[in-house]
Design a protein around this motif. Structure first.
Motif, PDB file in Angstrom:
ATOM      1  N   LEU A 155       0.803  11.508   4.838  1.00 59.73           N
ATOM      2  CA  LEU A 155       0.591  11.734   3.406  1.00 59.73           C
ATOM      3  C   LEU A 155       0.290  10.402   2.745  1.00 59.73           C
ATOM      4  O   LEU A 155       0.954   9.409   3.020  1.00 59.73           O
ATOM      5  N   CYS A 156      -0.703  10.384   1.877  1.00 60.32           N
ATOM      6  CA  CYS A 156      -0.988   9.190   1.075  1.00 60.32           C
ATOM      7  C   CYS A 156       0.254   8.962   0.204  1.00 60.32           C
ATOM      8  O   CYS A 156       0.740   9.888  -0.440  1.00 60.32           O
ATOM      9  N   SER A 157       0.770   7.752   0.197  1.00 63.39           N
ATOM     10  CA  SER A 157       2.040   7.511  -0.514  1.00 63.39           C
ATOM     11  C   SER A 157       1.873   7.610  -2.035  1.00 63.39           C
ATOM     12  O   SER A 157       2.853   7.730  -2.752  1.00 63.39           O
ATOM     13  N   ALA A 158       0.630   7.581  -2.523  1.00 57.79           N
ATOM     14  CA  ALA A 158       0.409   7.706  -3.965  1.00 57.79           C
ATOM     15  C   ALA A 158       0.200   9.167  -4.367  1.00 57.79           C
ATOM     16  O   ALA A 158       0.976   9.736  -5.127  1.00 57.79           O
ATOM     17  N   CYS A 159      -0.840   9.813  -3.804  1.00 49.64           N
ATOM     18  CA  CYS A 159      -1.222  11.139  -4.287  1.00 49.64           C
ATOM     19  C   CYS A 159      -0.704  12.289  -3.434  1.00 49.64           C
ATOM     20  O   CYS A 159      -0.850  13.451  -3.802  1.00 49.64           O
ATOM     21  N   MET A 160      -0.114  11.982  -2.260  1.00 45.69           N
ATOM     22  CA  MET A 160       0.455  12.999  -1.374  1.00 45.69           C
ATOM     23  C   MET A 160      -0.613  13.843  -0.667  1.00 45.69           C
ATOM     24  O   MET A 160      -0.322  14.929  -0.176  1.00 45.69           O
ATOM     25  N   PRO A 197      -3.393   3.595   1.195  1.00 44.07           N
ATOM     26  CA  PRO A 197      -3.783   4.751   0.398  1.00 44.07           C
ATOM     27  C   PRO A 197      -4.957   5.529   0.997  1.00 44.07           C
ATOM     28  O   PRO A 197      -5.713   4.989   1.807  1.00 44.07           O
ATOM     29  N   CYS A 198      -5.120   6.771   0.529  1.00 47.56           N
ATOM     30  CA  CYS A 198      -6.212   7.609   1.010  1.00 47.56           C
ATOM     31  C   CYS A 198      -7.542   7.113   0.442  1.00 47.56           C
ATOM     32  O   CYS A 198      -7.567   6.207  -0.382  1.00 47.56           O
ATOM     33  N   ASN A 199      -8.630   7.720   0.870  1.00 49.60           N
ATOM     34  CA  ASN A 199      -9.956   7.277   0.419  1.00 49.60           C
ATOM     35  C   ASN A 199     -10.147   7.399  -1.084  1.00 49.60           C
ATOM     36  O   ASN A 199     -10.876   6.616  -1.681  1.00 49.60           O
ATOM     37  N   VAL A 200      -9.508   8.396  -1.702  1.00 48.30           N
ATOM     38  CA  VAL A 200      -9.654   8.563  -3.153  1.00 48.30           C
ATOM     39  C   VAL A 200      -8.850   7.479  -3.873  1.00 48.30           C
ATOM     40  O   VAL A 200      -9.372   6.748  -4.707  1.00 48.30           O
ATOM     41  N   CYS A 201      -7.574   7.348  -3.531  1.00 49.91           N
ATOM     42  CA  CYS A 201      -6.716   6.359  -4.202  1.00 49.91           C
ATOM     43  C   CYS A 201      -7.207   4.928  -3.966  1.00 49.91           C
ATOM     44  O   CYS A 201      -7.015   4.057  -4.801  1.00 49.91           O
ATOM     45  N   GLY A 202      -7.845   4.712  -2.801  1.00 46.94           N
ATOM     46  CA  GLY A 202      -8.277   3.362  -2.470  1.00 46.94           C
ATOM     47  C   GLY A 202      -9.666   3.023  -2.974  1.00 46.94           C
ATOM     48  O   GLY A 202     -10.144   1.904  -2.785  1.00 46.94           O
TER      49      GLY A 202
END
Ligand code: ZN
Length: 203
Positions: free
Chosen positions: A60-65, A72-77
């Protein structure tokens, strides 16, 4: 007197595994298992490898889950995305539906479910605490609540509006156009795109 084993045990195990998936009944599971059996062994091995890697490489991305191979995932990053806007959705499939519209450039937060007291799902079972932690950081200016227009989806939205009211963020909801009772992931792309563009202040 024991019954004769018609289906080989290995095939039966695969049928059982397939039938545990949502929307797959015994008939479809049997058809899928037989299809796998008819395919070359190399294809079956490839699928088995993909399945066994699943839990090892996806977290799980630690920001958006969201499910992601990176944190972070591709969106958060992605620095081109607007980190001041966060869209709250029920499931990863909803994120995919919204991404497909190409009308949203903010971040996400995935709850991984909806409030459902009869099933024993309360706020603690959803990723709500993680959302509150993100809001405490102070970067987020708008939270777009995009839960489904189903009874549990609406109940979850009401809970969120209440829980987030102590933060000085703008709370918005998808505009009408998503038919009542509809799951976000089943809404057609254009309706969903319009609902995002003309989102309104949550009350
Ligand atoms: Zn993320």
């Amino acid at each position: 007197m024991s019954e004769i084993q018609v289906i080989p045990p290995a095939l039966e195990r695969l049928v059982r595994s397939f039938s545990s998936l949502p929307g797959i009944g015994a008939k479809t599971a049997t058809r899928l298992a037989l299809t796998m059996l008819r395919k070359p062994a190399s294809e079956a091995r490839e699928m088995a490898a993909a399945l066994s890697e699943l839990h090892g490489s996806i977290r799980l991305c630690s920001a958006c889950m969201a499910f992601s191979e990176t944190d972070p995932c591709n969106v958060c990053g992605d620095p081109r995305r607007d980190g001041t806007l966060v869209c709250v959705v029920e499931q990863p499939a909803d994120l995919l539906a919204i991404e497909k519209t190409d009308h949203y450039r903010g971040h996400y937060h995935i709850l991984h479910g909806v409030l459902s007291p009869v099933d024993g799902i309360g706020p603690a079972e959803l990723k709500i605490k993680e959302l509150l932690t993100r809001l405490e950081e102070g970067t987020i200016k708008e939270v777009l609540i995009a839960t489904s227009s189903t009874v549990p989806g609406e109940a979850t939205a009401s809970y969120l509006i209440d829980a987030l009211s102590r933060f000085s963020v703008k709370l918005t909801r998808l505009a009408c156009g998503i038919p009542m009772g509809m799951d976000i992931k089943y809404a057609d792309q254009h309706t969903l795109a319009r609902a995002i563009e003309s989102r309104s202040e949550a009350t």
